[in-house]
Design a protein around this motif. Sequence first.
Motif, PDB file in Angstrom:
ATOM      1  N   LYS A  75     -21.082  -5.595 -20.345  1.00  0.00           N
ATOM      2  CA  LYS A  75     -21.024  -6.592 -21.426  1.00  0.00           C
ATOM      3  C   LYS A  75     -20.353  -7.890 -20.979  1.00  0.00           C
ATOM      4  O   LYS A  75     -19.696  -8.568 -21.753  1.00  0.00           O
ATOM      5  CB  LYS A  75     -20.305  -6.011 -22.647  1.00  0.00           C
ATOM      6  CG  LYS A  75     -20.986  -4.753 -23.178  1.00  0.00           C
ATOM      7  CD  LYS A  75     -20.310  -4.219 -24.405  1.00  0.00           C
ATOM      8  CE  LYS A  75     -21.032  -2.936 -24.817  1.00  0.00           C
ATOM      9  NZ  LYS A  75     -20.848  -2.602 -26.189  1.00  0.00           N
ATOM     10  N   GLY A  76     -20.500  -8.230 -19.688  1.00  0.00           N
ATOM     11  CA  GLY A  76     -19.918  -9.459 -19.162  1.00  0.00           C
ATOM     12  C   GLY A  76     -18.432  -9.365 -18.876  1.00  0.00           C
ATOM     13  O   GLY A  76     -17.792 -10.369 -18.572  1.00  0.00           O
ATOM     14  N   ARG A  77     -17.845  -8.187 -18.951  1.00  0.00           N
ATOM     15  CA  ARG A  77     -16.417  -7.964 -18.724  1.00  0.00           C
ATOM     16  C   ARG A  77     -16.234  -6.918 -17.633  1.00  0.00           C
ATOM     17  O   ARG A  77     -17.154  -6.170 -17.304  1.00  0.00           O
ATOM     18  CB  ARG A  77     -15.726  -7.493 -20.011  1.00  0.00           C
ATOM     19  CG  ARG A  77     -15.837  -8.467 -21.148  1.00  0.00           C
ATOM     20  CD  ARG A  77     -15.153  -9.757 -20.795  1.00  0.00           C
ATOM     21  NE  ARG A  77     -15.237 -10.720 -21.887  1.00  0.00           N
ATOM     22  CZ  ARG A  77     -14.480 -11.769 -21.968  1.00  0.00           C
ATOM     23  NH1 ARG A  77     -13.604 -12.043 -21.025  1.00  0.00           N
ATOM     24  NH2 ARG A  77     -14.618 -12.598 -22.978  1.00  0.00           N
ATOM     25  N   SER A  78     -15.010  -6.849 -17.083  1.00  0.00           N
ATOM     26  CA  SER A  78     -14.767  -5.868 -16.029  1.00  0.00           C
ATOM     27  C   SER A  78     -13.288  -5.523 -15.940  1.00  0.00           C
ATOM     28  O   SER A  78     -12.439  -6.207 -16.513  1.00  0.00           O
ATOM     29  CB  SER A  78     -15.247  -6.409 -14.680  1.00  0.00           C
ATOM     30  OG  SER A  78     -14.470  -7.530 -14.307  1.00  0.00           O
ATOM     31  N   PHE A  79     -13.008  -4.461 -15.216  1.00  0.00           N
ATOM     32  CA  PHE A  79     -11.644  -4.130 -14.831  1.00  0.00           C
ATOM     33  C   PHE A  79     -11.699  -3.463 -13.465  1.00  0.00           C
ATOM     34  O   PHE A  79     -12.701  -2.874 -13.072  1.00  0.00           O
ATOM     35  CB  PHE A  79     -10.927  -3.249 -15.861  1.00  0.00           C
ATOM     36  CG  PHE A  79     -11.469  -1.847 -15.999  1.00  0.00           C
ATOM     37  CD1 PHE A  79     -11.054  -0.832 -15.154  1.00  0.00           C
ATOM     38  CD2 PHE A  79     -12.367  -1.555 -17.011  1.00  0.00           C
ATOM     39  CE1 PHE A  79     -11.541   0.453 -15.295  1.00  0.00           C
ATOM     40  CE2 PHE A  79     -12.860  -0.270 -17.166  1.00  0.00           C
ATOM     41  CZ  PHE A  79     -12.441   0.740 -16.302  1.00  0.00           C
ATOM     42  N   THR A  80     -10.604  -3.601 -12.734  1.00  0.00           N
ATOM     43  CA  THR A  80     -10.469  -2.969 -11.420  1.00  0.00           C
ATOM     44  C   THR A  80      -9.107  -2.293 -11.353  1.00  0.00           C
ATOM     45  O   THR A  80      -8.101  -2.873 -11.768  1.00  0.00           O
ATOM     46  CB  THR A  80     -10.577  -4.016 -10.293  1.00  0.00           C
ATOM     47  OG1 THR A  80     -11.859  -4.624 -10.344  1.00  0.00           O
ATOM     48  CG2 THR A  80     -10.384  -3.366  -8.920  1.00  0.00           C
ATOM     49  N   SER A  81      -9.101  -1.085 -10.854  1.00  0.00           N
ATOM     50  CA  SER A  81      -7.864  -0.330 -10.686  1.00  0.00           C
ATOM     51  C   SER A  81      -7.616  -0.142  -9.201  1.00  0.00           C
ATOM     52  O   SER A  81      -8.492   0.309  -8.470  1.00  0.00           O
ATOM     53  CB  SER A  81      -7.993   1.023 -11.386  1.00  0.00           C
ATOM     54  OG  SER A  81      -6.861   1.816 -11.148  1.00  0.00           O
ATOM     55  N   TRP A  82      -6.397  -0.490  -8.774  1.00  0.00           N
ATOM     56  CA  TRP A  82      -6.028  -0.283  -7.387  1.00  0.00           C
ATOM     57  C   TRP A  82      -4.518  -0.172  -7.280  1.00  0.00           C
ATOM     58  O   TRP A  82      -3.782  -0.961  -7.900  1.00  0.00           O
ATOM     59  CB  TRP A  82      -6.524  -1.452  -6.519  1.00  0.00           C
ATOM     60  CG  TRP A  82      -6.216  -1.244  -5.075  1.00  0.00           C
ATOM     61  CD1 TRP A  82      -6.839  -0.368  -4.218  1.00  0.00           C
ATOM     62  CD2 TRP A  82      -5.205  -1.891  -4.321  1.00  0.00           C
ATOM     63  NE1 TRP A  82      -6.255  -0.451  -2.978  1.00  0.00           N
ATOM     64  CE2 TRP A  82      -5.248  -1.391  -3.017  1.00  0.00           C
ATOM     65  CE3 TRP A  82      -4.252  -2.856  -4.627  1.00  0.00           C
ATOM     66  CZ2 TRP A  82      -4.394  -1.802  -2.022  1.00  0.00           C
ATOM     67  CZ3 TRP A  82      -3.394  -3.273  -3.633  1.00  0.00           C
ATOM     68  CH2 TRP A  82      -3.477  -2.752  -2.339  1.00  0.00           C
ATOM     69  N   SER A  83      -4.072   0.813  -6.565  1.00  0.00           N
ATOM     70  CA  SER A  83      -2.656   0.992  -6.278  1.00  0.00           C
ATOM     71  C   SER A  83      -1.780   1.025  -7.537  1.00  0.00           C
ATOM     72  O   SER A  83      -0.720   0.415  -7.584  1.00  0.00           O
ATOM     73  CB  SER A  83      -2.190  -0.109  -5.325  1.00  0.00           C
ATOM     74  OG  SER A  83      -0.911   0.168  -4.838  1.00  0.00           O
ATOM     75  N   GLY A  84      -2.263   1.712  -8.575  1.00  0.00           N
ATOM     76  CA  GLY A  84      -1.460   1.893  -9.783  1.00  0.00           C
ATOM     77  C   GLY A  84      -1.471   0.747 -10.771  1.00  0.00           C
ATOM     78  O   GLY A  84      -0.722   0.769 -11.744  1.00  0.00           O
ATOM     79  N   THR A  85      -2.313  -0.261 -10.550  1.00  0.00           N
ATOM     80  CA  THR A  85      -2.385  -1.404 -11.474  1.00  0.00           C
ATOM     81  C   THR A  85      -3.856  -1.689 -11.792  1.00  0.00           C
ATOM     82  O   THR A  85      -4.706  -1.661 -10.899  1.00  0.00           O
ATOM     83  CB  THR A  85      -1.741  -2.659 -10.860  1.00  0.00           C
ATOM     84  OG1 THR A  85      -0.378  -2.373 -10.551  1.00  0.00           O
ATOM     85  CG2 THR A  85      -1.794  -3.836 -11.821  1.00  0.00           C
ATOM     86  N   ILE A  86      -4.117  -1.977 -13.054  1.00  0.00           N
ATOM     87  CA  ILE A  86      -5.460  -2.384 -13.489  1.00  0.00           C
ATOM     88  C   ILE A  86      -5.431  -3.884 -13.735  1.00  0.00           C
ATOM     89  O   ILE A  86      -4.536  -4.388 -14.402  1.00  0.00           O
ATOM     90  CB  ILE A  86      -5.874  -1.672 -14.795  1.00  0.00           C
ATOM     91  CG1 ILE A  86      -5.980  -0.177 -14.556  1.00  0.00           C
ATOM     92  CG2 ILE A  86      -7.179  -2.227 -15.325  1.00  0.00           C
ATOM     93  CD1 ILE A  86      -6.250   0.635 -15.805  1.00  0.00           C
ATOM     94  N   SER A  87      -6.421  -4.574 -13.210  1.00  0.00           N
ATOM     95  CA  SER A  87      -6.594  -6.010 -13.484  1.00  0.00           C
ATOM     96  C   SER A  87      -7.822  -6.166 -14.353  1.00  0.00           C
ATOM     97  O   SER A  87      -8.872  -5.631 -14.053  1.00  0.00           O
ATOM     98  CB  SER A  87      -6.796  -6.786 -12.179  1.00  0.00           C
ATOM     99  OG  SER A  87      -5.670  -6.652 -11.360  1.00  0.00           O
ATOM    100  N   ALA A  88      -7.649  -6.907 -15.430  1.00  0.00           N
ATOM    101  CA  ALA A  88      -8.780  -7.108 -16.343  1.00  0.00           C
ATOM    102  C   ALA A  88      -8.892  -8.589 -16.713  1.00  0.00           C
ATOM    103  O   ALA A  88      -7.954  -9.340 -16.609  1.00  0.00           O
ATOM    104  CB  ALA A  88      -8.601  -6.280 -17.601  1.00  0.00           C
TER     105      ALA A  88
END
Length: 149
Positions: free
Chosen positions: A136-149
Amino acid sequence: MKRIVGKIAGVAAAAALAPVMLAATAQAESGPVFFSAGSTNCAIYDDGTVGCDLGSPTRLQYSFLPFLLTVNEIVIDQPFLPAHPTFDPGTPYTRPGGNPLLRDVKTGDGQWGSYIEHAGARCESGFHGSFSCRSKGRSFTSWSGTISA
């Protein structure tokens, strides 16, 4: 005469099989696709909504906020909102007994690992154990215990 009878038999066989073939196509399985990546259990729904139960409280960072949030789940459900936490009771994106591994339900392999695409959403394992979803044109990435959205 044999040719005409053969053609008629071929047409009759094709006509008899057509409803069966169309019915098989119409019976395509619908509903959410469940999978896990590490300790994260996710579901992609038929409308493209992606939701994930995180294995433990995880930090969530937004570029527009000067602080981190701690969340237990994250969802992409609206095109006008970033990926965001929800506060559903329990673990709505995890099936009883756990979700199958991403590699077991994958629709393909990317540069760094397996991915799944369903209803316009895509989730994939990435470089050095990262995991990301977009829809839906949005995303998130999880790496090393942190999610960036």
